[in-house]
Design a protein around this motif. Sequence first.
Motif, PDB file in Angstrom:
ATOM      1  N   UNK A  23     -10.742 -16.484  -9.806  1.00 57.41           N
ATOM      2  CA  UNK A  23     -10.439 -17.187  -8.824  1.00 57.41           C
ATOM      3  C   UNK A  23      -9.272 -18.616  -9.163  1.00 57.41           C
ATOM      4  N   UNK A  81     -20.993 -11.024   0.029  1.00 55.38           N
ATOM      5  CA  UNK A  81     -20.448 -10.496  -0.819  1.00 55.38           C
ATOM      6  C   UNK A  81     -20.618 -11.919  -1.566  1.00 55.38           C
ATOM      7  N   UNK A  82     -21.392 -11.905  -2.604  1.00 49.40           N
ATOM      8  CA  UNK A  82     -20.796 -12.835  -3.439  1.00 49.40           C
ATOM      9  C   UNK A  82     -19.809 -13.719  -4.364  1.00 49.40           C
ATOM     10  N   UNK A  83     -19.854 -12.327  -4.839  1.00 49.59           N
ATOM     11  CA  UNK A  83     -17.988 -12.603  -5.454  1.00 49.59           C
ATOM     12  C   UNK A  83     -17.194 -12.969  -4.129  1.00 49.59           C
ATOM     13  N   UNK A  84     -16.765 -12.307  -3.204  1.00 50.98           N
ATOM     14  CA  UNK A  84     -15.699 -12.047  -2.471  1.00 50.98           C
ATOM     15  C   UNK A  84     -15.546 -12.914  -1.919  1.00 50.98           C
ATOM     16  N   UNK A  90      -9.679  -3.655   2.112  1.00 50.98           N
ATOM     17  CA  UNK A  90      -9.739  -4.478   1.202  1.00 50.98           C
ATOM     18  C   UNK A  90      -8.614  -6.028   1.689  1.00 50.98           C
ATOM     19  N   UNK A  91      -9.351  -7.289   0.946  1.00 52.17           N
ATOM     20  CA  UNK A  91      -8.919  -8.489   1.503  1.00 52.17           C
ATOM     21  C   UNK A  91      -7.812  -9.481   0.880  1.00 52.17           C
ATOM     22  N   UNK A  92      -6.659  -9.109   1.530  1.00 51.39           N
ATOM     23  CA  UNK A  92      -5.650 -10.351   0.689  1.00 51.39           C
ATOM     24  C   UNK A  92      -6.308 -11.553   1.124  1.00 51.39           C
ATOM     25  N   UNK A  93      -6.890 -12.411   0.259  1.00 48.54           N
ATOM     26  CA  UNK A  93      -7.300 -13.887   0.712  1.00 48.54           C
ATOM     27  C   UNK A  93      -5.962 -14.861   1.534  1.00 48.54           C
ATOM     28  N   UNK A 116      -5.577 -17.645  -8.059  1.00 49.85           N
ATOM     29  CA  UNK A 116      -4.693 -17.922  -7.553  1.00 49.85           C
ATOM     30  C   UNK A 116      -4.436 -18.989  -8.074  1.00 49.85           C
ATOM     31  N   UNK A 148     -12.331 -20.492  -2.159  1.00 56.00           N
ATOM     32  CA  UNK A 148     -12.553 -21.155  -3.546  1.00 56.00           C
ATOM     33  C   UNK A 148     -10.439 -21.002  -3.002  1.00 56.00           C
ATOM     34  N   UNK A 149     -10.221 -20.176  -1.910  1.00 55.23           N
ATOM     35  CA  UNK A 149      -8.655 -19.384  -1.959  1.00 55.23           C
ATOM     36  C   UNK A 149      -8.991 -20.348  -0.540  1.00 55.23           C
ATOM     37  N   UNK A 186     -21.529 -14.662 -11.468  1.00 56.18           N
ATOM     38  CA  UNK A 186     -21.412 -16.911 -10.440  1.00 56.18           C
ATOM     39  C   UNK A 186     -20.435 -17.257 -11.194  1.00 56.18           C
ATOM     40  N   UNK A 201     -17.257 -15.916 -11.731  1.00 53.07           N
ATOM     41  CA  UNK A 201     -16.436 -15.806  -9.979  1.00 53.07           C
ATOM     42  C   UNK A 201     -15.353 -17.199 -10.002  1.00 53.07           C
ATOM     43  N   UNK A 217     -14.223  -7.260  -8.248  1.00 57.18           N
ATOM     44  CA  UNK A 217     -13.334  -7.212  -6.874  1.00 57.18           C
ATOM     45  C   UNK A 217     -11.534  -7.023  -6.538  1.00 57.18           C
ATOM     46  N   UNK A 275     -11.616  -3.844  -5.699  1.00 55.60           N
ATOM     47  CA  UNK A 275     -12.069  -3.095  -4.345  1.00 55.60           C
ATOM     48  C   UNK A 275     -12.259  -3.649  -3.196  1.00 55.60           C
ATOM     49  N   UNK A 276     -12.429  -4.540  -3.234  1.00 54.89           N
ATOM     50  CA  UNK A 276     -12.607  -5.869  -1.923  1.00 54.89           C
ATOM     51  C   UNK A 276     -10.739  -6.301  -2.380  1.00 54.89           C
ATOM     52  N   UNK A 277     -10.435  -6.829  -3.305  1.00 54.36           N
ATOM     53  CA  UNK A 277      -9.058  -6.922  -2.921  1.00 54.36           C
ATOM     54  C   UNK A 277      -7.910  -6.587  -2.688  1.00 54.36           C
ATOM     55  N   UNK A 278      -6.890  -7.354  -1.848  1.00 52.44           N
ATOM     56  CA  UNK A 278      -5.829  -6.009  -1.871  1.00 52.44           C
ATOM     57  C   UNK A 278      -4.597  -7.436  -2.007  1.00 52.44           C
ATOM     58  N   UNK A 286     -17.218 -15.993  -2.657  1.00 51.09           N
ATOM     59  CA  UNK A 286     -16.262 -17.179  -4.007  1.00 51.09           C
ATOM     60  C   UNK A 286     -15.236 -17.072  -4.101  1.00 51.09           C
ATOM     61  N   UNK A 287     -14.970 -16.282  -4.152  1.00 52.92           N
ATOM     62  CA  UNK A 287     -13.480 -16.286  -3.660  1.00 52.92           C
ATOM     63  C   UNK A 287     -12.267 -16.474  -2.619  1.00 52.92           C
TER      64      UNK A 287
END
Lengths: 121, 766
Positions: free
Chosen positions: B67, A11-14, A105-108, B71, A20-21, B60, B63, B111, B113-116, A16-17
């Motif tokens: 980010x 998953x490129x978006x995740x 869902x992941x918490x970075x 952050x 970055x983190x 991309x 993204x 995002x 969906x993927x982030x919390x 990438x995020x």
Amino acid sequence: MGKHVLLADDDQLLASLLNFRLKKGGYEVHHSSNGREVKEYLTKQRPDIIVSDIMMPYFSGIELIDFVRNDLKLSTPIIIISSAGNEQNVLSAFELGANDFITKPVSPTELLVRVARELNK
Amino acid sequence: MLTPPKQIIYPLIKAPEFNAEFLGWLTVVFLVLAVMYFLGTFLIRNKLGSQGALTKDKKMEFSPMISEFLFYEDSNTKEEKKTYLNLKVQIRESIKNNFDRNVLTEVLLDLRKDLSGQSQDVLMALYKDLGLHITAYDKLSSRRWQIISSGILELTAMEVHEGYTLIIKFINHRQSTIRKQAERAVVSLKEEGICYFLDNTKYRISEWQQLKLLDILRHKSDFVPPQFSLWLTSTNVDVVLFSLRLIKYFKQNNAEKSIITLLKHKKKVIQLEAIDCIKEFYFINAIPTLKLVYPKAGNDVKIAILDAIGEIGTKNELPFLQHWHSKERNFNIKSKVIGTINKIDPESILPTSNIKKTTFFTSDIEEDIEPTIIVQQEEEIEQLATQLDETEQVNKPVELISEEKEFFEHEELTIPEVKDVEEITPETHDMDEEILVLDDLMPMETVGNELTEMDNQLIDLPQENTEEPIEDLKENIETELVLDFLPLVIDEPQEEPVLLNEGIDEPDFDFALEDSPLQQEELTVQQVMNKSLLDFKEIDWVALTEDVSELPMQETTDAIVFNNTSRANVLSLSADFLDDEELETMVLLENIADMGDNRELPVLQNILNNSASTIIVDRANELIQKFSYEMPRPAELFAPDNALSESVFAEIFHLSDIETQFILLDEIKKIGDEKEMALLQSLINGNNEALAKKAKEVLQVVTDNLAKTEKRGDDEMENNLFQLDFELELESATKSNSANSLKEGGSTLFDHLCAMSSSFYTKKNG
């Protein structure tokens, strides 16, 4: 120079995020978007820690753990990212030698803490 | 050319004429259409591909920007802050383009969906900050349902509470996708959304939708559920159903009456849900309504009602359940009724299917006991009558007769099981009437009745005899035999009777009757005991009724033997106590009688000399006489019917397993002689083929060996003819010594055993 993290996620978006983190957290991150790339990379490089998604093309996270532990005989810490409720995969990962796991869902920020903890062990 | 007459000539079928030019044009048209199709497909595919690639590139591109936004911290360096501001300006410029805006929205939704955690909150704040929700509002006014649906989805995902008022109007939209999306959005965005939804929805709420809505409510933080009982009066059945489920989930038990009323609802699903609630909240007031509804309810509802009654009901519901147990035809419901009865009152209904009757298990015992007892009873009566006849005991002393009566009465008392079950009244034995009517007891009752009848007759006999002539005795007996059983009524507690079966525990009435299988076992045991009790063959009534001292010695002995052999059945007619020393001596004598032989003669002689008691002297004399008579004679010792004449292998052979038997046969083959012939012959005639074959082989070898030995003996006789005298004298001397030693009392059981072992040893070692 920061610790070397291998991030394996299709998953490129995740990715990438998280990339970055982790970079912001002071780590050197190499991102691979499929298992084949990960395998090639691991034959050449030795990361300090591996963060890998379970579901990846060509080479799943479970196979990656098996490859690292049994073929390469490495004790590199491995953190698995899995979907919530995918209990069987998580158990398999732990049986094969995964050190930790984190669910989507992941918490970075949480991932950053877990990576730091594994590297400090 | 000649043609046959009357021949019909048909013209050839002509193919339709086509315009070749038209056909060419048609081909061209189809080719053009095909080309256009492939071209269109190619172009569309390329366009989609390029658009996908563009979207991916754009994603991309966005993204790192996202980010940075996600952050961003106040503690960032100036350089980072400057970069952040530049990116914000850049992204605002970008979203002016529809495509870019759509891509950015897509990225943020992905995002989401993927982030919390904190990242998610920042993401939603960014969505609103960039004004993307305005676009979502615009989508709501679209005429295309999929765009409206995506707008609602965006607003719900990004938790734009301001969009609530715009979304609620779609709750009753005719398009189900929009409606369902709107329902979820309304419930999700505001706490009062669920109330609005339940108040206003007019359409059906599918099971899946109910689950989704419940899931939303479940995960809502700080959600205070309203009183869902308010919607139990809704005209929308699905609202009522959903409300019942919400009541159950959020444990709102303050709507008892409403829920009980809903038991009478026309819809089965509502009834079932109401029953579930009643069971969950333990509404015992609902039981009468449950019973009321039951008769006309469907099968599912009936089963649910029975389940609820089983859960919350008491024994008061048993008549209702028993009524339906007898009336219900449906197998599943009937099973449920039985289950409910047993749940309320455990084990009130026992298994009946495929259960064998008790007679199946007791029939063999009956067959064994019943005829024997009857025959013995008849024999005893005959014997008694004959004895009375022979000894002319019509004028027997009243005391003795009364003693006999006591004896039989007591015997009657010690076998309570033989009484007819119906005669054992609760007043006298505190029995449970329900247990008394159990069919399982019947077979044993039959046996018991017969026993009781016989005993009753026996009890009555002596009284009759005192007044009637002896000639009428048999007739009386026969007459009495056909009389029905009369219960033995004891008005007063009798004095401690002389127990015929002294030492046998009194049976426990209550215990036996409380547990029918145990009672039957007890009955069986008691019957076996009674059988032995009624076995009077050994009792010499003549000897008992006369003075012991006047009887000949043999008769006296018999009487004493009776007393000893039937110690358990001791009938003591008078108190005749021995002192301790005499008693010990008597015990010793009886032990000698049981286990001793002629070696005990000196001991007996010693007892005879030292004892002054007549009984001991008589007994000792008797034993001396017995053992002297039984002293083995040499001639008898090796007689054909004596055990010693048999093969030494015989006993051990019959106690051995097959493998050992084969080993023994090998030994017989080596050392066997004519004594083993009988054993081998029995094996040959036996069932085991392998043993028979082996035995045949061994027999052949033994026979050959015997023949050889005999021949060799003859040869030796011939060769050593002149040396025979000495040898013969020696042998005869040895034999005479052996015989003398036997005569002198050395031939005891131990000697026999020694002789056997020596013989075996000699045979084995040649």
